[in-house]
Design an enzyme around this catalytic site. Structure first.
Site, PDB file in Angstrom:
ATOM      1  CG  ASP A  66      18.315  -2.466 -11.154  1.00  0.00           C
ATOM      2  OD1 ASP A  66      18.555  -2.728  -9.962  1.00  0.00           O
ATOM      3  OD2 ASP A  66      17.196  -2.144 -11.549  1.00  0.00           O
ATOM      4  CG  ASP A 141       8.537   2.688 -15.941  1.00  0.00           C
ATOM      5  OD1 ASP A 141       8.629   1.667 -15.210  1.00  0.00           O
ATOM      6  OD2 ASP A 141       9.523   3.219 -16.464  1.00  0.00           O
ATOM      7  CG  HIS A 143      10.983  -0.193 -14.316  1.00  0.00           C
ATOM      8  ND1 HIS A 143      11.583   1.040 -14.232  1.00  0.00           N
ATOM      9  CD2 HIS A 143      10.844  -0.604 -13.025  1.00  0.00           C
ATOM     10  CE1 HIS A 143      11.791   1.347 -12.977  1.00  0.00           C
ATOM     11  NE2 HIS A 143      11.344   0.372 -12.211  1.00  0.00           N
ATOM     12  CD  GLU A 148      12.937   2.943 -17.023  1.00  0.00           C
ATOM     13  OE1 GLU A 148      11.928   2.260 -16.731  1.00  0.00           O
ATOM     14  OE2 GLU A 148      13.360   3.835 -16.269  1.00  0.00           O
TER      15      GLU A 148
HETATM   16  P1  PGA Z   1       9.853   0.454  -5.554  1.00  0.00           P
HETATM   17  O1  PGA Z   1      10.479   0.231  -6.996  1.00  0.00           O
HETATM   18  O2  PGA Z   1      10.011  -0.839  -4.837  1.00  0.00           O
HETATM   19  O3  PGA Z   1      10.671   1.541  -4.914  1.00  0.00           O
HETATM   20  O4  PGA Z   1       8.414   0.824  -5.761  1.00  0.00           O
HETATM   21  C1  PGA Z   1      10.151  -0.917  -7.693  1.00  0.00           C
HETATM   22  C2  PGA Z   1      10.901  -0.960  -9.003  1.00  0.00           C
HETATM   23  O5  PGA Z   1      11.238   0.085  -9.552  1.00  0.00           O
HETATM   24  O6  PGA Z   1      11.146  -2.086  -9.481  1.00  0.00           O
END
Ligand code: PGA
Length: 270
Positions: A66, A141, A143, A148
């Site tokens: 992404d 969350d 994801h 999302e």
């Molecule tokens: P993070 O994010 O590694 O900063 O916890 C993980 C994600 O959003 O996939």
């Protein structure tokens, strides 16, 4: 699904990097799907260490999950002002290994026609022969990439609006340190879809820390739901590995079973 629990973040990172390195050695022109965020930084550090010992990335292709929309790589800006994932990948991995720039792909956050760019990205993955191994984190969350809550579990690469928890989490992890105001953060992103991710031949999810324990348990052992898009891991048809540190694994109910399976696989060299 193999669930591997390691003592801490470093051990989690070493295990994940070893799996990636084994693939790179056995298939030097493999296609890796890569992730950003704080979780994979240790895995990338391990891979950089292995590259210094001879791990060769010269034929490897990569596709990132992404990119924020409206943010692209701008090498003239200091790192802390450019929060693009392209920049992140360059700093955390690409510049330290012998990967060819033309073999690395991050969605273009400055695409003039983002939807067309998303289609092109999907086609480019197909032209490369599909993703051999997709590295994945998990958002607070639930994801995967920027899929999302509410994203279709068969979604493809597209533009997605970021939800409040993601904005809060990413602000704390990256933007605050860079002195950027919350309202200046991008609110949209280009993301591979869950359907795209499920086509990878090997899905490798990593997570660490107490903050992730609840969502990891929901994703792995709860209902498959578009409200926690990483729960689609339960539908992944290929090889599936989840590597956790003890804190992130703390709320799993079937932990003894996972350890038992890991022991058996080691014993029988599977
Ligand atoms: P993070 O994010 O590694 O900063 O916890 C993980 C994600 O959003 O996939």
């Amino acid at each position: 699904m193999d669930v591997i629990v390691r003592e801490n973040y470093n051990e989690m990172s070493k295990y994940a990097a070893k799996l990636i390195a084994e693939l790179v050695k056995s298939k030097p022109n493999c296609v890796l799907g890569l992730a950003t965020g704080s979780t994979p930084i240790g895995t990338y550090k391990e891979l950089i260490g292995m590259h210094k010992e001879g791990l060769d990335f010269s034929s490897v292709k990569t596709f990132n999950l992404d990119e924020y929309l409206g943010v692209g790589i701008d090498l003239k800006k200091p790192y802390n002002q450019d929060q693009s994932y392209a920049r992140f990948m360059y700093e955390e991995l690409f510049k330290h290994v012998n990967i060819k720039k033309e073999n690395t792909h991050v969605p273009d956050g400055l695409a003039i026609e983002p939807e067309k760019h998303c289609q092109w990205y999907e086609e480019e993955i197909k032209r490369a022969g599909g993703i051999d191994l997709q590295l994945l984190g998990i958002g607070g969350d639930g994801h995967w990439a920027f899929n999302e809550p509410g994203s279709s579990l068969s979604s493809r690469t597209r533009v997605e609006a970021l939800n409040k928890q993601t904005l809060d989490d990413n602000y704390e992890s990256f933007y605050k340190k860079a002195g950027i105001k919350k309202e200046e953060m991008p609110h949209f992103a280009i993301t591979m879809g869950i359907g795209t991710i499920l086509e990878s031949r090997h899905a490798l999810m990593i997570a660490n820390g107490k903050k992730k324990a609840e969502v990891v348990a929901k994703a792995l052992e709860g209902a498959i739901t578009s409200q926690i898009t990483s729960s689609a891991i339960q539908l992944h048809p290929g090889k599936t590995t989840v590597v956790l540190d003890e804190e992130a694994a703390a709320k799993l109910k079937n932990i003894e079973h996972y350890k038992h399976v890991e022991g058996l696989k080691e014993e029988y060299k599977l």
